[in-house]
Design an enzyme around this catalytic site. Structure first.
Site, short mmCIF file in Angstrom:
data_model
loop_
_atom_site.label_atom_id
_atom_site.label_comp_id
_atom_site.label_asym_id
_atom_site.label_seq_id
_atom_site.Cartn_x
_atom_site.Cartn_y
_atom_site.Cartn_z
CB SER A 14 -0.90 0.12 1.26
OG SER A 14 -1.87 1.03 1.13
CD GLU A 15 -0.92 3.43 -3.64
OE1 GLU A 15 -1.26 2.48 -2.88
OE2 GLU A 15 -1.61 3.98 -4.28
CG ASN A 16 -1.05 3.98 3.44
OD1 ASN A 16 -1.15 2.86 2.72
ND2 ASN A 16 -1.84 3.79 4.65
N GLY A 17 2.43 2.97 2.92
CA GLY A 17 3.55 2.43 3.81
C GLY A 17 3.45 1.11 4.26
CB ALA A 25 -3.80 3.67 -1.33
#
Lengths: 222, 229
Positions: A49-52, A72
């Site tokens: 997921s892009e947020n880590g 995300a």
């Protein structure tokens, strides 16, 4: 035999079967997230997921949500044993650096050359929003576009050239729709599979770019 | 003695000047430094440029700051989302300028600023309208877009644990943009749920080293933007 287009769940089922064991995968919102439910249970797929997050699990049970464990799409998710949390710059280094094997993205339009449009209809009256779409399009090692074959009005979404603003140029490798599984190749769009009962001429009529039917094409099974 | 602790929100946000570029951590509701934003609103600096991933939801925190009319420009990857009513109203009234930046480029531009890099070439947005007017270069057969560093005068960051040297840990995915923003601003201000003694954070568990942090204020049981909404 009349053509039987796939439902959303059936598209998700069909895609889920193709997600390889051991792959690092980023899922877009909607249909792509649904596909994760249909990966065969003997495969281990690591979701990013892009947020880590690497090792993202399914949605939590009601009442067990943690507002600091989100995907995300800002929805609560869970972390699998073995999951890792990191910061945004690392999350996008994974994407741009080609470490993410596969991005499954929803699409508004895909062109015969693999151009992807999924962030804007070009409507200037709305404030724009892009998020991580352009990074994923440009960065993931492989990009599969998941969408309905035509718009609600029956207009083709697979075109010679996208009419909507591009997300990324020449990046889509495969297209899964409710009518077909199509490979994007240097020689154009190759139809690998078609919905049960669908004639190639009918598929071509609903597509805004030239299609070639693979010699070994099959009816979609799901 | 190096002691970055301050005793109040007012002391934490003191000296933020009009026209400042303010980096605000958070992704969706996670990691939003709600109390520091309230402190900034109270402090009163205006003509601000705010750099943050989302333009707020509902009427609290970032949306509340926008509603004061003291933000003239926002640099954002995904400003329009569920509940972004204040942003949408200001934007359509022409009262808020928007620079739209792809999310990974936003983060990397701040990293470049923090790391002393004068810009970089990225494949993101090549061939799209967000690359219009930007320098491009073909490197080993692929088109890249030149992006400049994005530096903040101030960063507002939410952490879980801090010590008086400014070493930080973050809770779960609330980390998101915080480590990058901390390094990209001249004045990095942190609200931490707990301030611990030196050594209270194991060295190998430090997520942001204190060198990137200037002020730390303890805010126990902070409001979560997801609950406030």
């Amino acid at each position: 035999m009349t053509a039987k287009p796939l439902t959303r769940d059936e598209i998700a089922k069909r895609v889920g079967r193709d997600i390889p064991d051991g792959a690092y995968v980023n899922l877009g919102i909607g249909l792509p997230t649904l596909a994760a439910n249909y990966v065969p249970s003997d495969r281990e797929v690591i979701y990013h997921s892009e947020n880590g997050i690497l090792g993202m699990g399914p949605a939590p049970k009601k009442g067990e949500e943690d507002l600091d464990i989100i995907n995300a799409g800002k929805q609560p998710v869970t972390l699998l044993p073995g999951a890792a949390i990191f910061h945004h710059t690392d999350a996008f280094a994974m994407i741009r650096g080609g470490h993410i094997d596969l991005a499954l993205l929803g699409a508004m339009q895909v062109a015969a050359n693999g151009d992807l449009a999924n962030w804007s209809t070009g409507d200037e009256t709305l404030p724009p929003a892009v998020g991580g779409a352009m990074d994923l399009g440009a960065g993931a090692a492989s990009v599969w576009a998941l969408m309905e074959h035509t718009t609600k009005n029956g207009e083709p979404k697979i075109l010679e050239r996208c009419t909507y603003p591009l997300t990324a140029a020449g990046v889509v490798d495969r297209i899964y729709t409710n009518l077909a599984v199509i490979e994007v190749t240097p020689d154009g769009l190759i139809v690998r599979e078609m919905a049960p009962g669908l004639e190639f001429e009918e598929l071509q009529a609903k597509t805004g770019a030239k299609l070639t039917l693979a010699n070994d094409w099959r009816a979609i099974e799901f | 003695m190096l002691d970055k602790r301050v005793s109040s929100l007012a002391a934490a946000v003191e000296g933020i000047r009009d026209g400042a570029v303010v980096l605000i951590g958070g992704f969706g509701a996670s990691g939003i430094p709600v109390e520091l934003i309230d402190g900034l609103i109270e402090q009163g600096a205006k003509d601000l440029t705010v750099v943050t991933n989302n333009a707020g939801s509902g009427h609290a925190d970032i949306a509340k700051l926008l509603a004061t009319g003291r933000v003239k420009r926002i640099v954002c990857s995904f400003p329009r989302s569920a509940g972004s009513v204040v942003f949408e109203e200001l934007y359509s009234a022409g009262k808020l300028e928007l620079e739209l930046v792809p999310q990974g480029t936003l983060s990397e531009r701040m990293r470049a600023a923090g790391a002393g890099i004068g810009g970089f070439f990225t494949p993101t947005a090549a061939g799209t309208k967000l690359a219009e007017g930007k320098e491009t270069r073909v490197i080993e057969g692929r088109e890249y877009v030149f992006e400049k560093p994005l530096k903040g005068d101030v960063a507002l960051i939410k952490a879980e644990t801090a010590d008086r040297w400014g070493n930080l840990t973050f809770r779960q995915t609330a980390r998101n943009f915080a480590p990058t923003m901390a390094m990209a601003a001249d004045l990095t201000i942190v609200q931490a749920s707990r301030i611990v003694d030196l050594g209270g954070i194991a060295p190998e568990q430090v997520m942001t080293p204190g060198i990137f942090v200037d002020r730390v204020v303890e805010i126990p049981n902070p409001v979560h933007a997801g609950q406030a909404a």
